[in-house]
Design an enzyme around this catalytic site. Structure first.
Site, short mmCIF file in Angstrom:
data_model
loop_
_atom_site.label_atom_id
_atom_site.label_comp_id
_atom_site.label_asym_id
_atom_site.label_seq_id
_atom_site.Cartn_x
_atom_site.Cartn_y
_atom_site.Cartn_z
N GLU A 1 35.79 62.04 7.80
CA GLU A 1 34.54 61.54 8.34
C GLU A 1 33.81 60.75 7.25
O GLU A 1 33.85 61.10 6.07
CB GLU A 1 33.65 62.70 8.83
CG GLU A 1 34.20 63.35 10.08
CD GLU A 1 33.35 64.51 10.58
OE1 GLU A 1 33.34 64.74 11.79
OE2 GLU A 1 32.69 65.18 9.74
N CYS B 1 24.89 66.36 4.26
CA CYS B 1 25.61 66.91 3.11
C CYS B 1 26.14 68.30 3.42
O CYS B 1 25.42 69.17 3.92
CB CYS B 1 24.67 66.99 1.90
SG CYS B 1 24.24 65.39 1.23
N SER C 1 29.66 61.93 -6.65
CA SER C 1 29.20 63.32 -6.72
C SER C 1 30.36 64.24 -7.06
O SER C 1 31.47 64.09 -6.52
CB SER C 1 28.59 63.72 -5.37
OG SER C 1 28.19 65.08 -5.39
N GLU D 1 36.54 66.36 -3.15
CA GLU D 1 35.95 66.32 -4.50
C GLU D 1 36.48 65.07 -5.21
O GLU D 1 37.68 65.00 -5.54
CB GLU D 1 36.34 67.59 -5.27
CG GLU D 1 36.21 67.53 -6.78
CD GLU D 1 34.82 67.13 -7.27
OE1 GLU D 1 34.73 66.18 -8.06
OE2 GLU D 1 33.82 67.77 -6.85
N CYS E 1 30.06 74.84 2.37
CA CYS E 1 30.50 73.49 2.72
C CYS E 1 31.60 73.51 3.77
O CYS E 1 32.55 74.30 3.68
CB CYS E 1 30.99 72.78 1.47
SG CYS E 1 31.48 71.07 1.75
N LEU F 1 24.81 71.42 -8.31
CA LEU F 1 24.48 72.54 -9.20
C LEU F 1 24.27 73.83 -8.43
O LEU F 1 24.97 74.81 -8.62
CB LEU F 1 23.24 72.17 -10.01
CG LEU F 1 22.94 73.01 -11.25
CD1 LEU F 1 24.10 73.02 -12.22
CD2 LEU F 1 21.68 72.49 -11.94
N HIS F 2 23.23 73.88 -7.61
CA HIS F 2 22.96 74.94 -6.65
C HIS F 2 22.57 76.29 -7.23
O HIS F 2 22.19 77.18 -6.49
CB HIS F 2 24.15 75.12 -5.68
CG HIS F 2 24.59 73.83 -5.05
ND1 HIS F 2 23.70 73.00 -4.38
CD2 HIS F 2 25.79 73.22 -5.00
CE1 HIS F 2 24.36 71.93 -3.94
NE2 HIS F 2 25.61 72.04 -4.30
N CYS G 1 39.51 69.58 1.28
CA CYS G 1 39.03 69.84 -0.09
C CYS G 1 39.54 71.20 -0.52
O CYS G 1 39.63 72.13 0.30
CB CYS G 1 37.49 69.83 -0.11
SG CYS G 1 36.78 70.07 -1.76
#
Length: 340
Positions: free
Chosen positions: A90, A331, A189, A158, A117, A213-214, A110
């Site tokens: 996508e 996101c 990113s 990634e 995610c 980061l999160h 990924c």
């Protein structure tokens, strides 16, 4: 068959010579593909018919098949595209008062395994070629009729797990003999693959860097992002500092605010302490829901308290409005394939 969209200008010239043509025919071909966005060799009308036939026998232009397209009222449009059987990704086109941005996928699936995610559900299928990344860009421009002002590599996958192909894509999409998008208008990113952050800085090419980061706590971050077990915060921040020193550009740190997980006052204070004195901008994003993950975004008041704490510590921070969340295009919501 040769993936001709993945060729640099020099490679296109060499390929033309291998067909018995002069190098300038390769330059003509490159311009047809990357300036005029030809979707077939028949469309490459600057090139002799005999060469177009030979190209059709030996090479192909990557053009994805659109499976589905969804738009929302906030000017976000999601494309579900197929390159070959089971290679489905996508990408998202977003239009705002500041221009038009395409969110590009770098992998089908990924393998990073971040717990919030959707892209990691089902794991990695395979890397995308430079041509397949370019094909997303050219498809969106042809379909929408709108020129792009920005590209972000924040779609499926990634990017730094597909580093060489991503770097070649960046060179192609910014090439002055092609689409010529400004390098400062392109952002990559990463979830934090430390060696590649340093390699990316050494390019000194002017591209932007965003780091997911999160959390400012190693243990909490590792529970959400398996990559943090290999690259703890001390190593990650040192790599980001190196990137800043090499490029003189700040890093954007992305932080998904997850209700009851990483959105407390203590979390905000820890983040402020981690980034204090660094060349940094924080992008706060209330978590975009993924049904299979069972996590919820922070309440609006909690998000506001969080950003207030950062700003009181003199950090540059933005509480970002999420585009495309209602169509699964925000996101963390992009997937490698349709899920029932």
């Amino acid at each position: 068959m040769t993936d001709i969209l993945s060729m640099t200008l020099a490679e296109a010239e060499a390929f033309a010579v291998s067909l018995g043509e002069k190098p300038f025919r390769g330059r003509q071909l490159f311009a047809q593909l990357h300036k005029r966005l030809a979707a077939s060799f028949a469309d490459c009308t600057d090139i002799p018919a005999s060469m177009r036939q030979e190209l059709a026998n030996r090479a192909y232009i990557c053009v994805p098949r659109e499976i589905r397209q969804i738009s929302d009222e906030f000017r976000a449009k999601k494309y579900l595209l197929e390159f070959e059987k089971d290679i489905i990704i996508e990408s998202v086109l977003m239009t705002s008062d500041y221009g038009t941005t395409l969110c590009v996928s770098s992998q089908a699936g990924c393998r990073m395994g971040c717990t919030f995610c959707a892209s990691a559900i089902g794991g990695l299928v395979r890397n995308l070629s430079p041509g397949e990344m370019l094909a997303q860009v050219y498809y969106a421009v042809r379909e929408s009729g709108v020129p792009l002002t920005n590209i972000v590599l924040m779609g499926c996958g990634e990017p730094f797990d597909n580093y060489d192909n991503v770097v070649k894509f960046l060179e192609l999409v910014s090439c002055k003999d092609g689409l010529g998008l400004g390098r400062r208008n392109i952002t990559v990113s990463t979830c934090g693959i430390v060696p590649r952050i340093i390699d990316f800085g050494r390019l000194r090419a002017g591209y932007g860097l965003a780091v997911s980061l999160h959390s400012a706590d190693d243990s909490l971050r590792a529970s959400m992002m398996p990559v943090a077990r290999a690259y703890p915060l001390a190593d990650l921040m040192a790599a980001c500092d190196t990137y800043c020193e090499l490029t003189h550009r700040r890093v954007t740190y992305e932080y998904a605010l997850i209700d009851g997980v990483n959105d407390s006052d203590a979390d905000a204070q820890a983040l402020a302490k981690l980034l204090r004195g660094r060349l940094a901008h924080v992008n706060l994003i209330p978590l975009n829901r993924v049904a299979e993950r069972g996590l919820a975004p922070s309440e609006a008041s909690r998000a506001q308290n969080f950003i207030n704490t950062l700003k009181s510590s003199r950090l540059e921070a933005t509480l970002r409005r999420s585009l495309g969340a209602d169509i699964g295009a925000a996101c963390g919501q992009l997937r490698a394939q349709t899920l029932s």
